[in-house]
Write a protein that holds these residues in place. Structure first.
Motif, mmCIF file in Angstrom:
data_model
loop_
_atom_site.group_PDB
_atom_site.id
_atom_site.type_symbol
_atom_site.label_atom_id
_atom_site.label_comp_id
_atom_site.label_asym_id
_atom_site.label_seq_id
_atom_site.Cartn_x
_atom_site.Cartn_y
_atom_site.Cartn_z
ATOM 1 N N GLU A 50 0.820 -1.207 0.000
ATOM 2 C CA GLU A 50 0.000 0.000 0.000
ATOM 3 C C GLU A 50 0.857 1.262 0.000
ATOM 4 O O GLU A 50 0.549 2.220 -0.705
ATOM 5 N N LYS A 51 1.946 1.258 0.763
ATOM 6 C CA LYS A 51 2.858 2.414 0.771
ATOM 7 C C LYS A 51 3.488 2.619 -0.597
ATOM 8 O O LYS A 51 3.589 3.744 -1.088
ATOM 9 N N MET A 52 3.924 1.540 -1.226
ATOM 10 C CA MET A 52 4.543 1.633 -2.551
ATOM 11 C C MET A 52 3.562 2.198 -3.571
ATOM 12 O O MET A 52 3.901 3.089 -4.355
ATOM 13 N N ILE A 53 2.352 1.699 -3.541
ATOM 14 C CA ILE A 53 1.345 2.135 -4.506
ATOM 15 C C ILE A 53 0.922 3.571 -4.227
ATOM 16 O O ILE A 53 0.795 4.380 -5.158
ATOM 17 N N THR A 54 0.730 3.905 -2.966
ATOM 18 C CA THR A 54 0.336 5.272 -2.609
ATOM 19 C C THR A 54 1.333 6.279 -3.163
ATOM 20 O O THR A 54 0.945 7.289 -3.748
ATOM 21 N N ILE B 20 -0.445 3.702 -15.347
ATOM 22 C CA ILE B 20 -0.080 3.074 -14.074
ATOM 23 C C ILE B 20 0.079 1.555 -14.202
ATOM 24 O O ILE B 20 0.991 0.970 -13.623
ATOM 25 N N SER B 21 -0.813 0.908 -14.932
ATOM 26 C CA SER B 21 -0.872 -0.559 -14.972
ATOM 27 C C SER B 21 0.457 -1.229 -15.315
ATOM 28 O O SER B 21 0.861 -2.155 -14.606
ATOM 29 N N PRO B 22 1.156 -0.808 -16.373
ATOM 30 C CA PRO B 22 2.422 -1.498 -16.682
ATOM 31 C C PRO B 22 3.432 -1.422 -15.533
ATOM 32 O O PRO B 22 4.099 -2.411 -15.232
ATOM 33 N N LYS B 23 3.505 -0.277 -14.877
ATOM 34 C CA LYS B 23 4.429 -0.128 -13.745
ATOM 35 C C LYS B 23 4.001 -1.029 -12.587
ATOM 36 O O LYS B 23 4.828 -1.682 -11.948
ATOM 37 N N MET C 182 6.077 -4.201 -11.198
ATOM 38 C CA MET C 182 6.484 -4.245 -9.795
ATOM 39 C C MET C 182 6.107 -5.586 -9.168
ATOM 40 O O MET C 182 6.917 -6.216 -8.491
ATOM 41 N N THR C 183 4.887 -6.048 -9.415
ATOM 42 C CA THR C 183 4.468 -7.323 -8.815
ATOM 43 C C THR C 183 5.257 -8.492 -9.401
ATOM 44 O O THR C 183 5.607 -9.423 -8.682
ATOM 45 N N GLU C 184 5.554 -8.421 -10.699
ATOM 46 C CA GLU C 184 6.373 -9.478 -11.316
ATOM 47 C C GLU C 184 7.771 -9.499 -10.720
ATOM 48 O O GLU C 184 8.320 -10.579 -10.456
ATOM 49 N N ASP C 185 8.353 -8.316 -10.491
ATOM 50 C CA ASP C 185 9.690 -8.237 -9.888
ATOM 51 C C ASP C 185 9.694 -8.829 -8.484
ATOM 52 O O ASP C 185 10.612 -9.558 -8.114
#
Length: 157
Positions: A27-31, A114-117, A121-124
């Motif tokens: 949540e912090k990363m996304i915020t 936003i979606s590609p980033k 991030m989740t894939e990484d």
């Protein structure tokens, strides 16, 4: 390898604690990444839920159920998204008396940026795991979620 400085006896409670901490970090990363769009993480969640719903539209109650939030909470999120021109109301094709929420062009533009980033991030984060491990982890998390929804352990029959 536990990341918490708090040690509680028993691995089960530590798993739940690690899940909760992981969500807070996510949540912090996304915020941080959506602030420039004047969006909050919960608002982004609403936009994603609508984007990936069948027909790209949902009723407010369906969004609240999907995100596990109260109707009062979802009403506030919807009001802010509507006033910021991220969502609009439309007629439910299955019930002309009911209203559904749809994404605006502004929302589509922001989500396409936003979606590609977000997906990268989740894939990484999960790249260490094989496809089979990811599928097993997802199955296990879905079981944990189903238990929590029902308030305890239950048979899957």
């Amino acid at each position: 390898m536990t990341m918490s400085k708090i040690k509680i006896e028993g691995v089960d409670i530590n798993i739940i604690g690690a899940m909760a901490r992981s969500i807070r970090f996510l949540e912090k990363m996304i915020t941080g990444s959506v602030e420039k769009y004047s969006l909050t993480k919960p608002q982004l969640d609403v936009l994603f839920v609508i984007k990936y719903a069948d027909g790209n539209s949902l009723k407010a109650t369906e969004i609240a159920e999907e995100l596990c939030v109260s109707k009062a909470n979802i009403s506030g999120l919807i009001a802010r998204l509507e006033s910021s021109n991220y969502i609009q109301r439309g007629v439910d094709p299955e019930d002309s008396r009911a209203k559904v929420l749809l994404l605006t062009e502004k929302a589509h533009v922001v989500l396409n940026e936003i979606s590609p980033k977000y997906f990268r991030m989740t894939e990484d984060i999960l790249e260490k795991f094989s496809k089979e491990e990811k599928e097993k982890l997802l199955e296990q998390l879905e079981y944990i979620e189903s238990c929590m929804k029902k308030g305890g352990v239950h048979d899957e029959k």
